[in-house]
Each structure stands twice: as structure tokens, then as C-alpha cells.
Design a protein around this motif. Structure first.
Motif, PDB file in Angstrom:
ATOM      1  N   ILE A   1      38.692  34.287  36.842  1.00  0.00           N
ATOM      2  CA  ILE A   1      37.308  33.804  36.907  1.00  0.00           C
ATOM      3  C   ILE A   1      37.037  32.838  35.754  1.00  0.00           C
ATOM      4  CG2 ILE A   1      34.880  34.480  36.700  1.00  0.00           C
ATOM      5  CD1 ILE A   1      35.695  37.129  38.119  1.00  0.00           C
ATOM      6  N   ALA A   2      37.452  33.240  34.557  1.00  0.00           N
ATOM      7  CA  ALA A   2      37.210  32.400  33.383  1.00  0.00           C
ATOM      8  C   ALA A   2      38.038  31.119  33.432  1.00  0.00           C
ATOM      9  CB  ALA A   2      37.522  33.190  32.110  1.00  0.00           C
ATOM     10  N   LYS A   3      39.306  31.224  33.812  1.00  0.00           N
ATOM     11  CA  LYS A   3      40.201  30.061  33.837  1.00  0.00           C
ATOM     12  C   LYS A   3      39.706  28.984  34.786  1.00  0.00           C
ATOM     13  CE  LYS A   3      44.952  28.658  34.909  1.00  0.00           C
ATOM     14  NZ  LYS A   3      46.320  29.116  35.271  1.00  0.00           N
ATOM     15  N   HIS A   4      39.199  29.404  35.963  1.00  0.00           N
ATOM     16  CA  HIS A   4      38.820  28.445  36.995  1.00  0.00           C
ATOM     17  C   HIS A   4      37.309  28.260  37.120  1.00  0.00           C
ATOM     18  CE1 HIS A   4      42.953  28.033  38.351  1.00  0.00           C
ATOM     19  NE2 HIS A   4      43.065  29.348  38.352  1.00  0.00           N
ATOM     20  N   ASN A   5      36.563  28.786  36.159  1.00  0.00           N
ATOM     21  CA  ASN A   5      35.094  28.665  36.201  1.00  0.00           C
ATOM     22  C   ASN A   5      34.541  29.107  37.553  1.00  0.00           C
ATOM     23  OD1 ASN A   5      34.671  27.578  33.545  1.00  0.00           O
ATOM     24  ND2 ASN A   5      35.539  25.651  34.288  1.00  0.00           N
ATOM     25  N   ALA A   6      35.038  30.233  38.026  1.00  0.00           N
ATOM     26  CA  ALA A   6      34.596  30.749  39.317  1.00  0.00           C
ATOM     27  C   ALA A   6      33.138  31.181  39.249  1.00  0.00           C
ATOM     28  CB  ALA A   6      35.471  31.914  39.753  1.00  0.00           C
ATOM     29  N   THR A   7      32.424  30.970  40.337  1.00  0.00           N
ATOM     30  CA  THR A   7      31.005  31.324  40.401  1.00  0.00           C
ATOM     31  C   THR A   7      30.756  32.586  41.219  1.00  0.00           C
ATOM     32  OG1 THR A   7      30.744  29.854  42.318  1.00  0.00           O
ATOM     33  CG2 THR A   7      30.269  28.922  40.138  1.00  0.00           C
ATOM     34  N   ILE A   8      31.692  32.909  42.128  1.00  0.00           N
ATOM     35  CA  ILE A   8      31.537  34.071  43.000  1.00  0.00           C
ATOM     36  C   ILE A   8      32.812  34.904  42.931  1.00  0.00           C
ATOM     37  CG2 ILE A   8      31.243  34.861  45.389  1.00  0.00           C
ATOM     38  CD1 ILE A   8      29.631  32.338  45.948  1.00  0.00           C
ATOM     39  N   PHE A   9      32.649  36.222  42.821  1.00  0.00           N
ATOM     40  CA  PHE A   9      33.793  37.130  42.846  1.00  0.00           C
ATOM     41  C   PHE A   9      33.609  38.100  44.004  1.00  0.00           C
ATOM     42  CE2 PHE A   9      35.862  41.162  41.298  1.00  0.00           C
ATOM     43  CZ  PHE A   9      37.171  40.719  41.516  1.00  0.00           C
ATOM     44  N   ILE A  10      34.669  38.264  44.808  1.00  0.00           N
ATOM     45  CA  ILE A  10      34.635  39.165  45.952  1.00  0.00           C
ATOM     46  C   ILE A  10      35.766  40.175  45.801  1.00  0.00           C
ATOM     47  CG2 ILE A  10      34.587  39.337  48.465  1.00  0.00           C
ATOM     48  CD1 ILE A  10      33.979  36.374  48.616  1.00  0.00           C
ATOM     49  N   GLY A  11      35.416  41.455  45.898  1.00  0.00           N
ATOM     50  CA  GLY A  11      36.441  42.479  45.733  1.00  0.00           C
ATOM     51  C   GLY A  11      36.103  43.737  46.489  1.00  0.00           C
ATOM     52  N   VAL A  12      36.791  44.793  46.146  1.00  0.00           N
ATOM     53  CA  VAL A  12      36.535  46.131  46.686  1.00  0.00           C
ATOM     54  C   VAL A  12      36.087  47.014  45.527  1.00  0.00           C
ATOM     55  CG1 VAL A  12      38.170  45.910  48.587  1.00  0.00           C
ATOM     56  CG2 VAL A  12      38.957  46.775  46.377  1.00  0.00           C
ATOM     57  N   PRO A  13      35.426  48.137  45.819  1.00  0.00           N
ATOM     58  CA  PRO A  13      34.935  48.994  44.736  1.00  0.00           C
ATOM     59  C   PRO A  13      35.990  49.391  43.720  1.00  0.00           C
ATOM     60  CG  PRO A  13      33.920  49.641  46.791  1.00  0.00           C
ATOM     61  CD  PRO A  13      34.954  48.604  47.138  1.00  0.00           C
ATOM     62  N   THR A  14      37.226  49.604  44.178  1.00  0.00           N
ATOM     63  CA  THR A  14      38.286  49.991  43.254  1.00  0.00           C
ATOM     64  C   THR A  14      38.501  48.936  42.174  1.00  0.00           C
ATOM     65  OG1 THR A  14      39.434  51.271  44.958  1.00  0.00           O
ATOM     66  CG2 THR A  14      40.750  50.563  43.080  1.00  0.00           C
ATOM     67  N   ILE A  15      38.443  47.669  42.537  1.00  0.00           N
ATOM     68  CA  ILE A  15      38.635  46.588  41.569  1.00  0.00           C
ATOM     69  C   ILE A  15      37.502  46.576  40.549  1.00  0.00           C
ATOM     70  CG2 ILE A  15      38.759  44.096  41.268  1.00  0.00           C
ATOM     71  CD1 ILE A  15      41.278  45.253  42.488  1.00  0.00           C
ATOM     72  N   TYR A  16      36.271  46.701  41.031  1.00  0.00           N
ATOM     73  CA  TYR A  16      35.132  46.734  40.110  1.00  0.00           C
ATOM     74  C   TYR A  16      35.240  47.933  39.166  1.00  0.00           C
ATOM     75  CZ  TYR A  16      32.813  43.084  42.822  1.00  0.00           C
ATOM     76  OH  TYR A  16      32.498  41.891  43.425  1.00  0.00           O
ATOM     77  N   ARG A  17      35.643  49.052  39.710  1.00  0.00           N
ATOM     78  CA  ARG A  17      35.769  50.261  38.896  1.00  0.00           C
ATOM     79  C   ARG A  17      36.823  50.069  37.808  1.00  0.00           C
ATOM     80  NH1 ARG A  17      35.967  53.472  42.806  1.00  0.00           N
ATOM     81  NH2 ARG A  17      38.212  53.598  43.070  1.00  0.00           N
ATOM     82  N   GLN A  18      37.962  49.459  38.149  1.00  0.00           N
ATOM     83  CA  GLN A  18      39.019  49.234  37.175  1.00  0.00           C
ATOM     84  C   GLN A  18      38.559  48.303  36.055  1.00  0.00           C
ATOM     85  OE1 GLN A  18      42.218  47.735  39.569  1.00  0.00           O
ATOM     86  NE2 GLN A  18      42.967  49.776  40.145  1.00  0.00           N
ATOM     87  N   ILE A  19      37.819  47.273  36.404  1.00  0.00           N
ATOM     88  CA  ILE A  19      37.338  46.330  35.385  1.00  0.00           C
ATOM     89  C   ILE A  19      36.407  47.032  34.400  1.00  0.00           C
ATOM     90  CG2 ILE A  19      35.938  44.261  35.006  1.00  0.00           C
ATOM     91  CD1 ILE A  19      37.027  43.194  37.682  1.00  0.00           C
ATOM     92  N   VAL A  20      35.509  47.855  34.919  1.00  0.00           N
ATOM     93  CA  VAL A  20      34.548  48.542  34.062  1.00  0.00           C
ATOM     94  C   VAL A  20      35.222  49.621  33.219  1.00  0.00           C
ATOM     95  CG1 VAL A  20      32.585  50.116  34.085  1.00  0.00           C
ATOM     96  CG2 VAL A  20      32.519  48.051  35.465  1.00  0.00           C
ATOM     97  N   GLN A  21      36.128  50.385  33.838  1.00  0.00           N
ATOM     98  CA  GLN A  21      36.715  51.536  33.158  1.00  0.00           C
ATOM     99  C   GLN A  21      37.854  51.180  32.214  1.00  0.00           C
ATOM    100  OE1 GLN A  21      37.901  54.260  36.227  1.00  0.00           O
ATOM    101  NE2 GLN A  21      35.806  54.789  36.806  1.00  0.00           N
TER     102      GLN A  21
END
Length: 546
Positions: free
Chosen positions: A279-299
Motif C-alpha cells: 500500500i505504501a510503496k504504490h500509494n494505494a488508495t483502496i485495500f481489499i481483503g478478508v477478515p483474516t488479513i485485517y486481523r493479522q495486520i492488527v495483531q
């Protein structure tokens, strides 16, 4: 059936515009030629082995047209099937869109499937052409008893070219380089078959779901009422999934390219820091994932909004996002995660959006244009507010699939009386919010009560010690089935199954509360990461309540 009136204002009226002729491959590539979009980057692939690879809309249009010409040279005609089994790569949309531009039917399949599983799809689809990496083809060639309908195999990557009698095997990129001119795309009708996806079947065999070209038009409401595309900048979208999954095929490939956006995908090993880095490298504006991915990022990371300043919108589907995870994401990133509900036969049709306040746990609202109904499947009568009913879709919805592949009886069983009977159940509250309850088979019938596992899981996940939860029914005696919950604990958190049992009893009605808690390290999952409830068993537990 009369539409129900709610106090909460409805979405604006929607008018469908489905032309007689329409082709997904053209709409996502050629349609952008000779516009300001043609020089724009259409796709960026971050590959652990190959590095960063990009393609503009012009390049994607030309190479997919070259692919179409390769198929023409080998006698492929409209309606024949081309099975695509590739990792996330530029070759994937080239083959996928190129197949449809010649009028053939694309069959996207997962790279995680075993050769035996792919063999079944090859046979069932009657594919004439296979597109896959050389290593996968070498394994598949050993398992195919004969060539069947397969006449041509186009391969990518490194390695030896496995031979199979009666089949021509060629390097895909070499075949593309030989094409110096190509014919115009086939003039497909909007109702013509476009792509065939396979999903888990009730017989134990994968079930083919055939979609027409109008399926792309059927997802237009989602572009406005689930996505939040910018009107002033070119959105750059990072999707965490693989193209073979219908969720990614739509939201991470067809929908953004149809709108002229830039798609960013990854191939290789996944770790929680990967997605924020991309996201940071490509200046992404939208991120699409599954709950597991969001959980991993937070935890598992300390990443916050300051680390991804370009990010302005997040989306999730595939399984329910817990209330607790939504709260943690809001606290860390200062933004919501907008969920959607869909299925292989109809893509995503219920969703949260910036146009309505999110009500935690709710699936949101049907998108405009989709006259989604909630009925008693026996009487076809609308279900009262607050009561459970089956979700049905009018058969004239442009986003609805055509039929199940070579399964006319299965099609007739679920498409009748002017509706497609999804098998999914939900309820609608007094404000018009939809609460998804899942498949009828998932509903737990315990001591005369009907319990939605999703509702129990949502509550149990609100406990700050719970990372994930799966609720199922467990038979303890003849005609006695209880509600039980399997729980994965948050890293670094300690609690007991008995404490979690008490938590459930305190926050759920007595008939809904789990009667037994199992602590586990992980769940059996599908290749796309969904929990396989039918394979969950007490033997997995590291600890259980008495």
C-alpha cells in the motif's frame, strides 16, 4: 410480493442499461483505447521471484487480443472452454480476457488444487485449451489418463515442457510474440456465456457456475454502493487474494479495470507486513481483503494510518468481520472496513457503504438495482420484520448466473417461480438493515430453537481474548444437539474455556449461548481460507470446557 417499507430512507432508484452486444474482455481492455486511460497503468504484479511487473491498458488490450488470435489459429470457437490455472501474474488477465474476446468461455481455477482435482475440472468443463505454468502442467500430464478434449496447452514460467500424445504444448509468451496482427473481438451478446467458475458441490464434486457477459454490468451497483471510487483521482487498489476466487476475480480484476483503475496484486509468500508495504510503496488508495488479513495486520504489526497515508478506503468479504476487529481497525487506522455478502452465483449484492451508517454485525443493504427479497420458501410470502427468511433473487437480475454447468436438475431446483433461491437465510430489522444468518444447513437446531452460528461467533469474537471463533452443533445423545464454539485465542492473551463459556452465557440468550467451548490452534480451511465447519472436531482441541 410487495416491497416492505422502512423508516430508513432507501437508496435511489436504479435503471439497468444492458446492451444487446457486450463483451467483458473488450469492456476491461479495448474500451479504454484512444482515451486518456490507454496509457495508464492497468496492473502491477509484485512477484517474490520475478520482481515488479506492470502493464498499461494499451499493453493489456494488445496482449489479450494476441491471445485471442492464438486461440483462433488453433481452431477455438465461441462457446469452447479455456481452463486458466495461473498464479497472480500479467498472463492471468491476458488469458482470461483474451478467451472472452474470442467468444470462448474462460474457466479460472486455483493453483492450490491438486493434479487430481484439476483433472476433474478439465474433464467436467470439456476444456479444449489449458493455460498453466510448466511445473503444474508436468504434474497434470502424468495424471491425465488421456487427452480428452484438450488439444492445446499454453505454459508459462521455467522448466521442461511435458508432452502428452495428441496435445500441442507451447510456451505462452512465445506464442504471443508470433502474433503480429489480430482479428476484431467476437461480437458476443450480453447473455452469451463468458466464464465458468467452480464451487464446492453438495455431491462432493465441484459444481460449475456459468456466468454471462452481462455479469459485469450486474456488478455496477457495487461500484457505487460498496466500492468508494474517487471522482478526482485514479484509485490504486491492492487486493490480498488470488484471481481464481470469484471475490477477487470481480472486485480485484474485472470491476476496477472496467472503471479504468490500477490493480496491484502479489504472488509469493504472505506475511502481515506485506500488505501495508505494498500500500505504501504504490500509494494505494483502496485495500481489499478478508477478515483474516485485517486481523493479522492488527495483531502482528504496529502499522497505523501514518504508515499508509494514501489509504482511504477498506473493503472485506468472504466471511464475517467481527465487531471487535472493526473497532480495533478504527482505533488504529481511523477508518471503517466495509463488508459485502455475495456468492459464486451472484457475486456481491448485500453491502455496507459510505451512504449508510455501519451497524456492526449487519451485512448492510441490498445494492440499488438488486431487488433482493426475503421470503418463506414454501409459500413465497415476504417474511415479517425481524423474522428469518430465505434470500431470493429475481431471475431477471443482470448479475445472476446463467445455469449450473451440465446440472439441469440442480438449476431447476434453485431457479423457479421467477426467482433464484440462494439457500442463504437472513432477517431484516425495523430500519431495513439485513442480518446475514448463513446457509440453512448451517443453522443449528438445538432443543427446538434455531441458532445462527454467525450470531454466536460475532458475540464471542467481541471478547478481547478471542482471535477467531467457529460455532457448530454437536450431538451429545440421540436427538440432543448442543451449541458449541471452537475458539482461537489472541496472541499473548490468556483465558480459559470455562471463562469463555461464562462470557457466552452473559452475552447471549440461554438457547444461543455455547454449552461447550473448545480451544484450538487453528481451523481446517478451504484453499481460499474459509473455515470448513464440517471438518471441525473435538480432537482438534487443546483444552475444552466440561
Amino acid at each position: 410480493m410487495n416491497a416492505r417499507k422502512f423508516a430508513f430512507p432507501p437508496y435511489p432508484a436504479w435503471t439497468w442499461h444492458v446492451p444487446q452486444l457486450f463483451n467483458i474482455g473488450v469492456a476491461c481492455t479495448d474500451a479504454h483505447l484512444e482515451t486518456e486511460v490507454e496509457s495508464r497503468v492497468a496492473m502491477i504484479v509484485e512477484d517474490d521471484a520475478m520482481g515488479t511487473v506492470t502493464a498499461s491498458y494499451r499493453e493489456l488490450a494488445e496482449r489479450s487480443s494476441q491471445f485471442s488470435q492464438v486461440l483462433r489459429k488453433h481452431g477455438v470457437v465461441a462457446g469452447e472452454r479455456v481452463l486458466v490455472r495461473l498464479p497472480n501474474s500479467l498472463e492471468y488477465p491476458i488469458a482470461f480476457f483474451g478467451t472472452m474476446k474470442v467468444g470462448a468461455i474462460a474457466v479460472p481455477t486455483s493453483t492450490l488444487l491438486t493434479p487430481e482435482e484439476v483433472q476433474y475440472l478439465v474433464k467436467d468443463s470439456g476444456a479444449k485449451v489449458l493455460v498453466m505454468d510448466k511445473a503444474s502442467w508436468s504434474l497434470l500430464a502424468k495424471t491425465l489418463p488421456n487427452s480428452g478434449n484438450v488439444e492445446l496447452v499454453l505454459t508459462t514460467g521455467e522448466g521442461q515442457q511435458a508432452a502428452l500424445p495428441g496435445v500441442e504444448v507451447r510456451d505462452l509468451n512465445q506464442a504471443l510474440r508470433e502474433i503480429t496482427a489480430f482479428s476484431a473481438p467476437h461480437a458476443t451478446r450480453a447473455d452469451d456465456p463468458a466464464y465458468l467458475v467452480y464451487t464446492s458441490g453438495t455431491t462432493g464434486y465441484p459444481k460449475g457456475v456459468l456466468h454471462s457477459h452481462r455479469a459485469l454490468i450486474g456488478r455496477e451497483p457495487a461500484s457505487q454502493y460498496w466500492f468508494n471510487f474517487s471522482g478526482t483521482q485514479v484509485d490504486r487498489i491492492v487486493h490480498s487474494g488470488k484471481f481464481n476466487w470469484t471475490y477477487v476475480l470481480g472486485s480485484g480484476l474485472m470491476d476496477p479495470l472496467y472503471r479504468g483503475k490500477t490493480v496491484i496484486v502479489h504472488e509469493g509468500k504472505n506475511d502481515p507486513l506485506l500488505w501495508p508495504r505494498l500500500i505504501a510503496k504504490h500509494n494505494a488508495t483502496i485495500f481489499i481483503g478478508v477478515p483474516t488479513i485485517y486481523r493479522q495486520i492488527v495483531q502482528k504489526t504496529t502499522i497505523g494510518k501514518a504508515d499508509v497515508p494514501s489509504l482511504r478506503f477498506c473493503m472485506s468479504a468472504g466471511e464475517h468481520l467481527s465487531d471487535d476487529m472493526l473497532t480495533q481497525w478504527r482505533d488504529r487506522f481511523g477508518m471503517d472496513i466495509f463488508e459485502a455478502v455475495g456468492m459464486s452465483e451472484f457475486s456481491y449484492y448485500l453491502s455496507q457503504s459510505v451512504h449508510r451508517p455501519i451497524r456492526a454485525g449487519s451485512a448492510g443493504f441490498p445494492q440499488p438495482g438488486h431487488d433482493v427479497r426475503l421470503i418463506d420458501p414454501e409459500t413465497l410470502a415476504p417474511t415479517p420484520v425481524g423474522e428469518e427468511g430465505m434470500i431470493v433473487i429475481p431471475e431477471n437480475d443482470p448479475g445472476l448466473f446463467l445455469r449450473y454447468w451440465q446440472l439441469p436438475e440442480e438449476t431447476a431446483k434453485l431457479r423457479h417461480d421467477g426467482y433464484f433461491f440462494t439457500g442463504d437465510h437472513a432477517r431484516i430489522d425495523e430500519d431495513g438493515y439485513w442480518w446475514f444468518l448463513g446457509r440453512k444447513d448451517d443453522i443449528i437446531k438445538s432443543f427446538g430453537y434455531r441458532v445462527s452460528p454467525y450470531e454466536v461467533e460475532r458475540v464471542m469474537k467481541s471478547n478481547d481474548a478471542v482471535a477467531d471463533c467457529a460455532c457448530i452443533g454437536e450431538t451429545i445423545d440421540k436427538d440432543k444437539l448442543i451449541v458449541v464454539a471452537y475458539v482461537i485465542l489472541q496472541p499473548g492473551k490468556t483465558t480459559s474455556s470455562e471463562e469463555l463459556l461464562a462470557f457466552g452465557q452473559a452475552h447471549l440468550a440461554a438457547y444461543k449461548a455455547p454449552k461447550r467451548i473448545y480451544l484450538v490452534r487453528d481451523f481446517p480451511r478451504t484453499k481460499n481460507g474459509k473455515i470448513l465447519r464440517r471438518d471441525i472436531a473435538p480432537s482438534m482441541a487443546t483444552h475444552r470446557s466440561v
